[in-house]
Design an enzyme around this catalytic site. Sequence first.
Site, PDB file in Angstrom:
ATOM      1  N   GLU A 159      -2.994  -4.774  -2.956  1.00 16.00           N
ATOM      2  CA  GLU A 159      -3.429  -5.653  -3.822  1.00 16.00           C
ATOM      3  C   GLU A 159      -3.571  -4.904  -5.632  1.00 16.00           C
ATOM      4  O   GLU A 159      -3.122  -5.492  -6.686  1.00 16.00           O
ATOM      5  CB  GLU A 159      -4.941  -6.328  -3.704  1.00 16.00           C
ATOM      6  CG  GLU A 159      -5.144  -6.866  -2.519  1.00 16.00           C
ATOM      7  CD  GLU A 159      -5.408  -5.724  -1.272  1.00 16.00           C
ATOM      8  OE1 GLU A 159      -4.634  -4.833  -1.085  1.00 16.00           O
ATOM      9  OE2 GLU A 159      -6.179  -6.264  -0.446  1.00 16.00           O
ATOM     10  N   ASN A 172       0.828  -0.996   0.059  1.00 17.81           N
ATOM     11  CA  ASN A 172      -0.011  -0.040   0.093  1.00 17.81           C
ATOM     12  C   ASN A 172       0.730   1.416   0.110  1.00 17.81           C
ATOM     13  O   ASN A 172       1.979   1.149   0.309  1.00 17.81           O
ATOM     14  CB  ASN A 172      -0.896  -0.112   1.354  1.00 17.81           C
ATOM     15  CG  ASN A 172      -0.525  -0.143   2.399  1.00 17.81           C
ATOM     16  OD1 ASN A 172       0.796  -0.667   2.685  1.00 17.81           O
ATOM     17  ND2 ASN A 172      -1.096   0.503   3.574  1.00 17.81           N
ATOM     18  N   GLU A 224       0.372   5.294   0.697  1.00 19.45           N
ATOM     19  CA  GLU A 224      -0.688   6.218   1.253  1.00 19.45           C
ATOM     20  C   GLU A 224      -0.240   7.554   0.587  1.00 19.45           C
ATOM     21  O   GLU A 224       0.723   7.914   0.060  1.00 19.45           O
ATOM     22  CB  GLU A 224      -0.911   6.130   2.703  1.00 19.45           C
ATOM     23  CG  GLU A 224      -1.200   5.031   3.011  1.00 19.45           C
ATOM     24  CD  GLU A 224      -1.412   4.709   4.569  1.00 19.45           C
ATOM     25  OE1 GLU A 224      -1.253   5.778   5.610  1.00 19.45           O
ATOM     26  OE2 GLU A 224      -2.167   3.738   5.022  1.00 19.45           O
ATOM     27  N   ASN A 225      -1.185   8.442   0.817  1.00 15.71           N
ATOM     28  CA  ASN A 225      -1.068   9.772   0.581  1.00 15.71           C
ATOM     29  C   ASN A 225      -1.537  10.935   1.675  1.00 15.71           C
ATOM     30  O   ASN A 225      -2.575  10.552   2.155  1.00 15.71           O
ATOM     31  CB  ASN A 225      -1.698  10.051  -1.068  1.00 15.71           C
ATOM     32  CG  ASN A 225      -1.278  11.404  -1.411  1.00 15.71           C
ATOM     33  OD1 ASN A 225      -1.861  12.348  -1.167  1.00 15.71           O
ATOM     34  ND2 ASN A 225      -0.358  11.194  -2.614  1.00 15.71           N
ATOM     35  N   ALA A 226      -1.129  11.902   1.747  1.00 17.43           N
ATOM     36  CA  ALA A 226      -1.551  13.191   2.614  1.00 17.43           C
ATOM     37  C   ALA A 226      -2.927  13.308   2.244  1.00 17.43           C
ATOM     38  O   ALA A 226      -3.816  13.777   3.074  1.00 17.43           O
ATOM     39  CB  ALA A 226      -0.705  14.244   2.622  1.00 17.43           C
TER      40      ALA A 226
END
Length: 137
Positions: free
Chosen positions: A61, A48, A50-52
């Site tokens: 996946e 994974n 993530e982003n702010a």
Amino acid sequence: MTTISSQLQDQLVDAASGARTFAYAPYSGYRVGSAVLAGDGTIVTGCNVENASYGATICAERVALTRAVAEGKKQFVAIAVATDDGGAPCGICRQVMVELGPEMVVFVNDAAGNVRITSVQALLPDSFDGSGLINAG
Ligand code: THU
């Protein structure tokens, strides 16, 4: 559901666990790894990212599957997902699994080494498969 040898299962689960170490999850702290087994026998991994801007986050996946597509893979046999607690794939990932690998076996494993075996069909029955779309086929 396709039968996967226990050796291949172990390889796929290990690859997902390994990819989990690369997870970029500074916001949730929930680290996820994934590994997909393509029809040609190769394994492609994802984690994974993530982003702010939270909605820009992409699940492990979908990283594995889209990366595999970008590498020219067209058929998918199985996918493994590795988390700390054995969490199941999210709804968006299930939809992407139906699109790219509706017959896939799914291995859901936790950090203690427990593996739950399920399938895309079981995770998302009666799914929208696009067959009614004007350009389908
Ligand atoms: N996540 C995945 O990578 N796969 C899933 O199927 C469920 C959720 C990630 C997204 C986010 O980075 C974190 O887990 C918490 O939702």
